[in-house]
Design an enzyme around this catalytic site. Structure first.
Site, short mmCIF file in Angstrom:
data_model
loop_
_atom_site.label_atom_id
_atom_site.label_comp_id
_atom_site.label_asym_id
_atom_site.label_seq_id
_atom_site.Cartn_x
_atom_site.Cartn_y
_atom_site.Cartn_z
N LYS A 189 -71.60 -54.54 -14.82
CA LYS A 189 -72.52 -53.72 -14.02
C LYS A 189 -71.98 -53.52 -12.61
CE LYS A 189 -74.31 -57.16 -11.39
NZ LYS A 189 -74.33 -57.26 -9.94
N THR A 246 -78.49 -53.40 -8.94
CA THR A 246 -77.23 -53.32 -8.21
C THR A 246 -76.91 -51.88 -7.80
OG1 THR A 246 -76.53 -55.13 -9.66
CG2 THR A 246 -74.90 -54.28 -8.18
O1 LIG Z 1 -75.43 -59.45 -8.88
C1 LIG Z 1 -76.09 -59.21 -7.90
C2 LIG Z 1 -77.57 -59.10 -7.96
O2 LIG Z 1 -78.09 -59.42 -9.21
C3 LIG Z 1 -75.40 -59.00 -6.59
O3 LIG Z 1 -74.61 -57.86 -6.66
P1 LIG Z 1 -73.48 -57.58 -5.58
O4 LIG Z 1 -72.36 -58.54 -5.87
O5 LIG Z 1 -73.10 -56.16 -5.75
O6 LIG Z 1 -74.08 -57.83 -4.23
#
Ligand SMILES: O=C(CO)COP(=O)(O)O
Ligand SMILES: NC(=O)C1=CN([C@@H]2O[C@H](COP(=O)(O)OP(=O)(O)OC[C@H]3O[C@@H](n4cnc5c(N)ncnc54)[C@H](OP(=O)(O)O)[C@@H]3O)[C@@H](O)[C@H]2O)C=CC1
Length: 336
Positions: A189, A246
């Site tokens: 993701k 995200t």
């Molecule tokens: O996995 C995340 C929230 O579930 C954090 O995502 P990021 O690493 O893009 O900040």
């Protein structure tokens, strides 16, 4: 009350340490960086990474891995995925047979294409590697905003132990046996979130975002199920749930890096600007290798790789996605 060692004092490690302490557990948190430990001991807050979240005096903060890892009922591995292997290797001498280690990082190792629990089990033979994942930005968990996650483990008792340890009235935890599906959803993701950020940086709108999320989960699910993950997992919290948060949130480092790239920054400039770990950059490369290995088509992830590593202009990448060969939406849905 149980004894928990949190390995990694970044934003997620600290948010989970505070949560577990609030749940009444005895928490020790470790960072490899001595200056960070000294700063946290004095300030009881990580003002850069998780401002406003206070670390209680009785949470032990240490640079000594033996102190953080020995004789614990549960270890939580919260270092960024590029450090999962090196940290697991260091942990090996301090953990005993069957130690429960809950990985909370999100990534795939590019050189081996291993998931993070694969790495933990290879580096520390005999441990019980499990996962906790889902749509859960540390900034919101730290402020006690209602959040849901999934605890994945091979044995039901371990998944339920993790559920019981973490769950409270603002942090709801489900259980699942599908560790692989959970880990693939969490890692992949981040690549789609880079794409969503790039679209935002280009000034595109909500229609584009919805398209990327929907076709993005189709790619994740296509690859993930061929690798052995369960299709239900990709439509659950650790799949579409984490993808939505995200792609939509300004807390996401991956989305923020994408926005900068969409505005014309190079990948290196964007990573420097975001400062914290942008794991989608590593997972993007791993995903392309997996696509080749399993013969799966991943058009969005391919274009993200072109933009990140081959200087393709972002707008051109979006255009290429739009003018691809015409397709039926679900290839397994026949006309009568
Ligand atoms: O996995 C995340 C929230 O579930 C954090 O995502 P990021 O690493 O893009 O900040
Ligand atoms: N933040 C979030 O909301 C969430 C994060 N996660 C996942 O958790 C993992 C950790 O992320 P997060 O806490 O946000 O990351 P951060 O960038 O906030 O912190 C990472 C920590 O790792 C430290 N570090 C640097 N080098 C090493 C090394 N060689 N070995 C071990 N640790 C090192 C960093 O030190 P320094 O400060 O000096 O760089 C920092 O303390 C990631 O995989 C992420 O995807 C999962 C869910 C939510």
């Amino acid at each position: 009350m149980i004894q928990v060692g949190i390995i990694g004092a970044g934003s997620w490690g600290i948010a989970l340490a505070v949560l577990l302490h609030n749940n009444g557990h005895k928490v020790t948190i470790w960072s490899i960086i001595e200056d960070e430990v000294n700063m946290l001991k004095v300030q009881r807050e990580h003002k850069d990474k998780l401002p406003g979240v206070k670390i209680a005096e009785d949470i032990l903060i240490t640079n000594d891995l033996k102190e953080a890892a020995s004789n614990k009922d549960m270890l939580v591995l919260a270092v960024p995925s590029p450090y999962t292997r090196s940290t697991s290797r260091m942990l090996r001498e301090y953990v005993s047979e069957n130690q429960l280690i809950v990985n909370v990082a999100k990534g795939i190792e590019e050189s081996t294409l291993y998931t993070l629990t694969d790495i933990i089990e290879e580096e520390i033979p005999g441990v019980n590697a499990a996962v906790l994942s889902g749509p859960s930005h540390a900034e919101e968990v730290g402020r006690e905003i209602p959040t849901t996650c999934v605890a994945g483990a091979k044995a039901k008792e371990n998944a339920e132990f993790i559920q019981n340890t973490f769950m409270n009235e603002v942090f709801r935890v489900y259980t699942s046996p599908d560790i692989l599906g959970i880990e693939l959803g969490g890692a992949l993701k981040n690549v789609i979130a880079l794409a969503a950020g790039i679209a935002d940086g280009l000034g595109y709108g909500d229609n584009t975002k919805a398209a990327l999320i929907t076709r993005g989960i189709a790619e994740i699910s296509r690859l993930g199920t061929i690798m052995g993950g369960k299709k239900e997992t990709f439509s659950g919290l650790t799949g579409i749930g984490d993808l939505i948060v995200t792609c939509a949130s300004m807390h996401s480092r991956n989305r923020r890096a994408g926005i900068l790239i969409g505005k014309g920054y190079t990948m290196d400039e964007a990573m420097k600007e975001v400062k914290m770990v942008v794991e989608g950059v590593y997972s993007a490369k791993a995903a392309i290798k997996l696509a080749e290995k399993y013969q799966v088509s991943l058009p969005i992830i391919e274009q993200v790789n072109e933009v990140l590593f081959f200087e393709k202009p972002a707008a051109e990448a979006v255009k290429e996605l739009m003018i691809r060969d015409k397709k039926i939406e679900h290839s397994d849905l026949p006309w009568e």
